[in-house]
Design an enzyme around this catalytic site. Structure first.
Site, PDB file in Angstrom:
ATOM      1  N   ARG A  95      -1.125   1.484   1.624  1.00  0.00           N
ATOM      2  CA  ARG A  95      -0.959   0.248   1.512  1.00  0.00           C
ATOM      3  C   ARG A  95       0.115  -0.486   1.332  1.00  0.00           C
ATOM      4  O   ARG A  95       0.116  -1.788   1.617  1.00  0.00           O
ATOM      5  CB  ARG A  95      -1.662   0.083  -0.207  1.00  0.00           C
ATOM      6  N   TYR A 113      -2.290 -10.611  -2.680  1.00  0.00           N
ATOM      7  CA  TYR A 113      -3.000  -9.427  -2.016  1.00  0.00           C
ATOM      8  C   TYR A 113      -4.054  -9.089  -3.190  1.00  0.00           C
ATOM      9  O   TYR A 113      -3.873  -9.237  -4.448  1.00  0.00           O
ATOM     10  CB  TYR A 113      -2.275  -8.296  -1.624  1.00  0.00           C
ATOM     11  N   PHE A 205       4.300   1.028  -4.047  1.00  0.00           N
ATOM     12  CA  PHE A 205       4.823  -0.051  -3.462  1.00  0.00           C
ATOM     13  C   PHE A 205       4.955  -1.203  -4.485  1.00  0.00           C
ATOM     14  O   PHE A 205       6.070  -1.740  -4.696  1.00  0.00           O
ATOM     15  CB  PHE A 205       4.152  -0.370  -2.397  1.00  0.00           C
ATOM     16  N   ASP A 206       3.950  -1.206  -5.334  1.00  0.00           N
ATOM     17  CA  ASP A 206       3.741  -2.539  -6.030  1.00  0.00           C
ATOM     18  C   ASP A 206       4.977  -2.215  -7.451  1.00  0.00           C
ATOM     19  O   ASP A 206       5.709  -3.223  -7.547  1.00  0.00           O
ATOM     20  CB  ASP A 206       2.492  -2.510  -6.835  1.00  0.00           C
ATOM     21  N   THR A 207       4.858  -1.144  -7.945  1.00  0.00           N
ATOM     22  CA  THR A 207       5.683  -0.851  -8.991  1.00  0.00           C
ATOM     23  C   THR A 207       7.362  -0.870  -8.751  1.00  0.00           C
ATOM     24  O   THR A 207       8.024  -1.578  -9.307  1.00  0.00           O
ATOM     25  CB  THR A 207       5.457   0.661  -9.614  1.00  0.00           C
TER      26      THR A 207
END
Length: 425
Positions: A95, A113, A205-207
């Site tokens: 992702r 997103y 990735f988000d964190t």
């Protein structure tokens, strides 16, 4: 970089125009992997919602990362049927990889997103991106753990989510409430500087993106969301949690040693009121004084504790010198990072050497005070020694701050040679 600017509705232009005025203000990415059943209803529902409620031009980008079913064909059909939809094919899973690739190639000023299951109520989309459009914030996230959010999900997922965010708060000092909600947005100029620093290509990735943004002082806006768990989610919870914990360790270690160039992100837009010049007030003086005082109190307590420890088996002069030396090294390192905002390893040795010169001045003051006390009283008590040392350290502290600010950690922004160097990068 210019200051953040409000994106006016008139700047969006008409659909189909090839000039810059026709660029969609918002690009919503839907990362998918083997989602042939859910993709079409998701995109149609999202498209209908944006067409009815969003006051700007928009685009929906389906980011297919290495699907092996009919997902690519479904995405292509949607792109052919709807002018606002496009599809993007990647040959590798992840992702984070999909978001990095699409966001890096997008020309929209606001990038967002959401997960394909649309677990998050779409009514939160406009509140999510509005602070980015107005220029108030740099990133925005949906939060299932914020006050006012309404969430329906099983106890297992609830426990894992809260435990993970507790780990982030305790280990990385994160202040945002929900790292993994699949509902986020970022301004493009922020993404251009932030994404190259994010290493993870999967669920972490988000964190990682949020932690780096927060540590750099960027503004993160949180939106409470209504969220209903998808019982058919294909996310492997245990494997994802394991990879996330590895990511927490990697980022925490990098932050601890100053290996991340966060100064590239700090104040990149030139609109921070702390950067404004005030008559008679040196830039950043108030913040540096507060930081220096906090570090000073802690290092003084550390110094006194060391002195008491060393004094058990050593004379007063030797105990004072050893305690002051150790405390001085710790004080310089803390002030370098916390008070004057110097990150990374560059110049660390030089700063410590200069700090030792300042230490020598403090040693002269405190040692001289002890010598004068001994000459005056002969055999002073331990409490009297501590009182004299505290007074001597107060005098040395004022001089230490002035030397740190003017000599050890000078403000390079005031140096035109530094500005020239920045402009040539």
């Amino acid at each position: 970089m210019p200051a953040r600017e409000h994106l006016l509705a008139g700047e969006a232009g008409e659909a189909g125009e090839a000039d810059a005025a026709g660029v969609p203000v918002l690009d919503v990415v839907v990362p998918v992997h083997n989602e042939e059943q859910d993709l079409e209803p998701c995109v149609l529902r999202l498209h209908d919602h944006l067409a009815r409620t969003f006051p700007y031009r928009f685009r929906i980008t389906v980011a297919d990362n290495a699907s092996t079913d009919r997902t690519p064909q479904v995405a292509a059909a949607l792109a052919a049927a709807l002018p606002e939809v496009r599809s993007y094919r990647l040959e590798e899973k992840g992702r984070g990889r999909a978001l990095r690739t699409v966001w890096s190639h997008s020309d929209s000023p606001v990038l967002a997103y959401m997960d394909v299951d649309l677990s998050t109520d779409l009514n939160a989309l406009l509140p999510l991106v509005a602070p980015l459009i107005s220029g108030h914030s740099d990133l925005a996230i949906g939060s299932r753990l914020a006050c006012g959010s309404r969430v329906v999900r099983g106890s297992r997922r609830e426990f894992i989510s809260r435990a993970y965010n507790l780990i982030l708060r305790s280990s990385l000092a994160a202040r945002f409430s929900d790292a993994q909600c699949g509902f986020k947005a970022v301004r493009r100029e922020v993404a251009e500087r932030l994404l190259p620093m994010v290493e993870d290509t999967g669920w972490f990735f988000d964190t990682e993106m949020l932690v780096l943004a927060e540590r750099a002082g960027l503004r993160i806006h949180e939106v409470p969301v209504d969220w209903v768990d998808d019982p058919d989610s294909s996310v492997h919870i245990v494997r994802t949690a394991t990879e996330d914990l590895k990511g927490v360790w990697r980022v925490g270690r990098a932050l601890a040693v100053g290996a991340l160039p966060l100064d590239r992100l700090a104040r990149p837009f030139g609109d921070d009121p702390r950067d404004r010049a005030l008559p008679g007030v040196p830039g950043g003086l108030a913040r540096q004084l507060v930081g220096f005082c906090v570090v000073g109190v802690l290092s003084t307590l550390f110094y006194l504790a060391l002195y008491s420890l060393f004094r058990v088996g050593l004379g007063p002069q030797t105990a004072n010198g050893g305690a002051l030396l150790v405390a001085a090294v710790a004080n310089t390192a803390a002030n370098r990072r916390l008070t004057f905002g110097v990150r990374g390893r560059g110049g660390a040795v030089r700063h410590q050497a200069q700090g030792l010169v300042v230490f020598a001045i403090g040693l002269a003051l405190t040692s001289g005070s002890l010598a004068a006390l001994g000459a005056a009283t002969g055999s002073p008590s331990h409490g009297t020694e501590l009182a004299v040392l505290i007074a001597a350290n107060l005098a040395a502290t004022v001089l230490r701050f002035l030397l740190f600010r003017a000599w050890v950690f000078p403000d390079r922004r005031a140096d035109p040679r530094t500005d020239d160097m920045r402009n040539t990068r």
